[in-house]
Design a protein around this motif. Structure first.
Motif, PDB file in Angstrom:
ATOM      1  N   HIS A  17       0.853  -1.185   0.000  1.00 52.42           N
ATOM      2  CA  HIS A  17       0.000   0.000   0.000  1.00 52.42           C
ATOM      3  C   HIS A  17       0.887   1.232   0.000  1.00 52.42           C
ATOM      4  CE1 HIS A  17      -2.692  -3.031   1.785  1.00 52.42           C
ATOM      5  NE2 HIS A  17      -3.609  -2.375   1.108  1.00 52.42           N
ATOM      6  N   ARG A  18       0.416   2.269  -0.612  1.00 49.86           N
ATOM      7  CA  ARG A  18       1.130   3.531  -0.601  1.00 49.86           C
ATOM      8  C   ARG A  18       0.170   4.626  -0.131  1.00 49.86           C
ATOM      9  NH1 ARG A  18       1.611   1.069  -4.553  1.00 49.86           N
ATOM     10  NH2 ARG A  18       2.400   1.166  -6.601  1.00 49.86           N
ATOM     11  N   ARG A  19       0.696   5.536   0.646  1.00 54.03           N
ATOM     12  CA  ARG A  19      -0.136   6.659   1.083  1.00 54.03           C
ATOM     13  C   ARG A  19      -0.184   7.683  -0.048  1.00 54.03           C
ATOM     14  NH1 ARG A  19      -0.242   9.947   6.678  1.00 54.03           N
ATOM     15  NH2 ARG A  19      -1.782  11.423   5.986  1.00 54.03           N
ATOM     16  N   MET A  20      -1.324   7.790  -0.668  1.00 52.56           N
ATOM     17  CA  MET A  20      -1.450   8.620  -1.853  1.00 52.56           C
ATOM     18  C   MET A  20      -2.227   9.917  -1.622  1.00 52.56           C
ATOM     19  SD  MET A  20       0.163   6.859  -4.070  1.00 52.56           S
ATOM     20  CE  MET A  20      -0.328   7.487  -5.647  1.00 52.56           C
ATOM     21  N   SER A  21      -2.901  10.050  -0.488  1.00 47.72           N
ATOM     22  CA  SER A  21      -3.804  11.190  -0.320  1.00 47.72           C
ATOM     23  C   SER A  21      -3.091  12.532  -0.428  1.00 47.72           C
ATOM     24  CB  SER A  21      -4.547  11.093   1.002  1.00 47.72           C
ATOM     25  OG  SER A  21      -3.645  10.987   2.076  1.00 47.72           O
ATOM     26  N   LYS A  22      -1.915  12.671   0.145  1.00 48.63           N
ATOM     27  CA  LYS A  22      -1.209  13.948   0.069  1.00 48.63           C
ATOM     28  C   LYS A  22      -0.928  14.313  -1.384  1.00 48.63           C
ATOM     29  CE  LYS A  22       2.767  16.496   1.748  1.00 48.63           C
ATOM     30  NZ  LYS A  22       3.901  16.522   2.655  1.00 48.63           N
ATOM     31  N   LYS A  23      -0.535  13.324  -2.163  1.00 54.02           N
ATOM     32  CA  LYS A  23      -0.216  13.587  -3.567  1.00 54.02           C
ATOM     33  C   LYS A  23      -1.460  13.929  -4.366  1.00 54.02           C
ATOM     34  CE  LYS A  23       3.077  10.754  -2.163  1.00 54.02           C
ATOM     35  NZ  LYS A  23       2.829  11.198  -0.851  1.00 54.02           N
ATOM     36  N   ILE A  24      -2.516  13.168  -4.161  1.00 58.04           N
ATOM     37  CA  ILE A  24      -3.749  13.379  -4.916  1.00 58.04           C
ATOM     38  C   ILE A  24      -4.405  14.712  -4.543  1.00 58.04           C
ATOM     39  CG2 ILE A  24      -6.098  12.530  -5.264  1.00 58.04           C
ATOM     40  CD1 ILE A  24      -4.875   9.680  -4.945  1.00 58.04           C
ATOM     41  N   LEU A  25      -4.445  15.032  -3.256  1.00 57.98           N
ATOM     42  CA  LEU A  25      -5.155  16.229  -2.809  1.00 57.98           C
ATOM     43  C   LEU A  25      -4.361  17.515  -2.970  1.00 57.98           C
ATOM     44  CD1 LEU A  25      -6.815  14.778   0.399  1.00 57.98           C
ATOM     45  CD2 LEU A  25      -7.848  15.110  -1.851  1.00 57.98           C
ATOM     46  N   THR A  26      -3.047  17.476  -2.730  1.00 60.16           N
ATOM     47  CA  THR A  26      -2.252  18.709  -2.776  1.00 60.16           C
ATOM     48  C   THR A  26      -1.178  18.705  -3.854  1.00 60.16           C
ATOM     49  OG1 THR A  26      -0.609  17.944  -1.177  1.00 60.16           O
ATOM     50  CG2 THR A  26      -2.573  19.046  -0.292  1.00 60.16           C
ATOM     51  N   GLY A  27      -0.966  17.579  -4.517  1.00 54.33           N
ATOM     52  CA  GLY A  27       0.044  17.502  -5.561  1.00 54.33           C
ATOM     53  C   GLY A  27       1.463  17.431  -5.047  1.00 54.33           C
ATOM     54  N   THR A  30       5.839  13.617  -1.000  1.00 53.30           N
ATOM     55  CA  THR A  30       6.314  13.540   0.372  1.00 53.30           C
ATOM     56  C   THR A  30       7.830  13.442   0.436  1.00 53.30           C
ATOM     57  OG1 THR A  30       4.284  12.411   0.962  1.00 53.30           O
ATOM     58  CG2 THR A  30       6.048  12.292   2.546  1.00 53.30           C
ATOM     59  N   SER A  31       8.441  12.732  -0.492  1.00 51.83           N
ATOM     60  CA  SER A  31       9.889  12.521  -0.461  1.00 51.83           C
ATOM     61  C   SER A  31      10.670  13.798  -0.715  1.00 51.83           C
ATOM     62  CB  SER A  31      10.296  11.477  -1.503  1.00 51.83           C
ATOM     63  OG  SER A  31       9.644  10.261  -1.248  1.00 51.83           O
ATOM     64  N   SER A  32      10.252  14.575  -1.706  1.00 52.05           N
ATOM     65  CA  SER A  32      11.035  15.756  -2.081  1.00 52.05           C
ATOM     66  C   SER A  32      10.320  17.077  -1.815  1.00 52.05           C
ATOM     67  CB  SER A  32      11.393  15.683  -3.566  1.00 52.05           C
ATOM     68  OG  SER A  32      10.210  15.669  -4.340  1.00 52.05           O
ATOM     69  N   ASN A  33       9.048  17.036  -1.410  1.00 54.21           N
ATOM     70  CA  ASN A  33       8.233  18.204  -1.088  1.00 54.21           C
ATOM     71  C   ASN A  33       8.023  19.140  -2.280  1.00 54.21           C
ATOM     72  OD1 ASN A  33       6.560  19.228   0.873  1.00 54.21           O
ATOM     73  ND2 ASN A  33       8.043  20.738   1.550  1.00 54.21           N
ATOM     74  N   ASN A  34       8.158  18.611  -3.487  1.00 51.74           N
ATOM     75  CA  ASN A  34       7.875  19.421  -4.662  1.00 51.74           C
ATOM     76  C   ASN A  34       6.520  19.017  -5.244  1.00 51.74           C
ATOM     77  OD1 ASN A  34       8.731  16.894  -5.518  1.00 51.74           O
ATOM     78  ND2 ASN A  34       9.589  17.665  -7.415  1.00 51.74           N
ATOM     79  N   ILE A  35       6.040  19.797  -6.207  1.00 46.31           N
ATOM     80  CA  ILE A  35       4.771  19.493  -6.859  1.00 46.31           C
ATOM     81  C   ILE A  35       5.032  18.511  -7.994  1.00 46.31           C
ATOM     82  CG2 ILE A  35       2.775  20.461  -8.081  1.00 46.31           C
ATOM     83  CD1 ILE A  35       3.058  21.285  -5.092  1.00 46.31           C
ATOM     84  N   LEU A  36       4.246  17.464  -8.028  1.00 45.85           N
ATOM     85  CA  LEU A  36       4.418  16.416  -9.025  1.00 45.85           C
ATOM     86  C   LEU A  36       3.886  16.846 -10.384  1.00 45.85           C
ATOM     87  CD1 LEU A  36       3.129  13.660  -6.660  1.00 45.85           C
ATOM     88  CD2 LEU A  36       5.435  13.730  -7.573  1.00 45.85           C
ATOM     89  N   ASP A  37       4.531  16.379 -11.438  1.00 47.35           N
ATOM     90  CA  ASP A  37       4.072  16.661 -12.796  1.00 47.35           C
ATOM     91  C   ASP A  37       2.646  16.135 -12.969  1.00 47.35           C
ATOM     92  OD1 ASP A  37       6.461  17.823 -13.494  1.00 47.35           O
ATOM     93  OD2 ASP A  37       7.302  15.991 -14.365  1.00 47.35           O
ATOM     94  N   GLY A  38       1.797  16.954 -13.535  1.00 53.14           N
ATOM     95  CA  GLY A  38       0.426  16.550 -13.801  1.00 53.14           C
ATOM     96  C   GLY A  38      -0.515  16.747 -12.616  1.00 53.14           C
ATOM     97  N   PHE A  39      -0.005  17.173 -11.469  1.00 51.99           N
ATOM     98  CA  PHE A  39      -0.820  17.412 -10.281  1.00 51.99           C
ATOM     99  C   PHE A  39      -0.930  18.919 -10.055  1.00 51.99           C
ATOM    100  CE2 PHE A  39       0.362  13.080  -9.806  1.00 51.99           C
ATOM    101  CZ  PHE A  39      -0.617  12.482  -9.034  1.00 51.99           C
ATOM    102  N   HIS A  40      -1.858  19.324  -9.190  1.00 51.18           N
ATOM    103  CA  HIS A  40      -2.087  20.738  -8.921  1.00 51.18           C
ATOM    104  C   HIS A  40      -1.981  21.023  -7.433  1.00 51.18           C
ATOM    105  CE1 HIS A  40      -3.476  21.418 -13.014  1.00 51.18           C
ATOM    106  NE2 HIS A  40      -4.066  20.235 -12.907  1.00 51.18           N
TER     107      HIS A  40
END
Length: 160
Positions: A17-27, A30-40
């Protein structure tokens, strides 16, 4: 890539399992604290209403004390000794979550300090003319978003 281990295909087999909510909700990654490509990062916006607006002298007289959480206040995170500045008190504070990490959508707005239920912002560098009753919008991180979504005191407006 969501996690750096996924990018290099070195995810241990035990991880299912991976914790995805932070990425999906805020883009945010967690590892690098940057905004992921394709996310907002602007999927959720926290708005604070201006309750008070004045020009204040920023010269510090005396010493800072502690806030409600026992953090010692100092000059490092404040706009001080810069003469008279336009300042506003808005209706969001630590009750909304530890809001040191919020950032105004208006780049001319800077957070000066906060208490349990209020935040003081500096408006001197903003090109907008704010008035009492106006809203100031902020990007939020996952922690603030969690507090805000759980709070019955914060009105939620959903826009499709």
């Amino acid at each position: 890539c969501v996690y750096s281990l996924l990018c290099i295909s070195e995810v241990p087999g035990e991880i299912i399992h991976r914790r995805m909510s932070k990425k999906i909700l805020t883009g945010q990654n967690t590892s690098s604290n940057n905004i992921l490509d394709g996310f907002h990062s602007d999927t959720f916006i926290l708005s604070g209403e201006i309750l008070e607006l004045n020009t204040k002298d920023t010269f510090v007289k005396g010493e800072y004390g502690y806030n409600a959480f026992g953090d010692r206040l100092d000059n490092d995170n404040r706009l001080v000794n810069m003469g008279k500045r336009k300042r506003a008190v808005i209706d969001i504070g630590f009750m909304t979550g530890r809001n040191e990490e919020i950032k105004a959508l208006d780049e001319g707005v800077a957070i000066v300090g906060n208490s349990f239920d209020f935040t003081v912002v500096d408006l001197e560098n903003s090109s907008k003319e704010y008035c009492v009753g106006d809203k100031i919008d902020f990007y939020v991180d996952y922690g603030i978003l969690s507090y805000a979504m759980m709070s019955s005191e914060i009105k939620k407006i959903y826009i499709k």
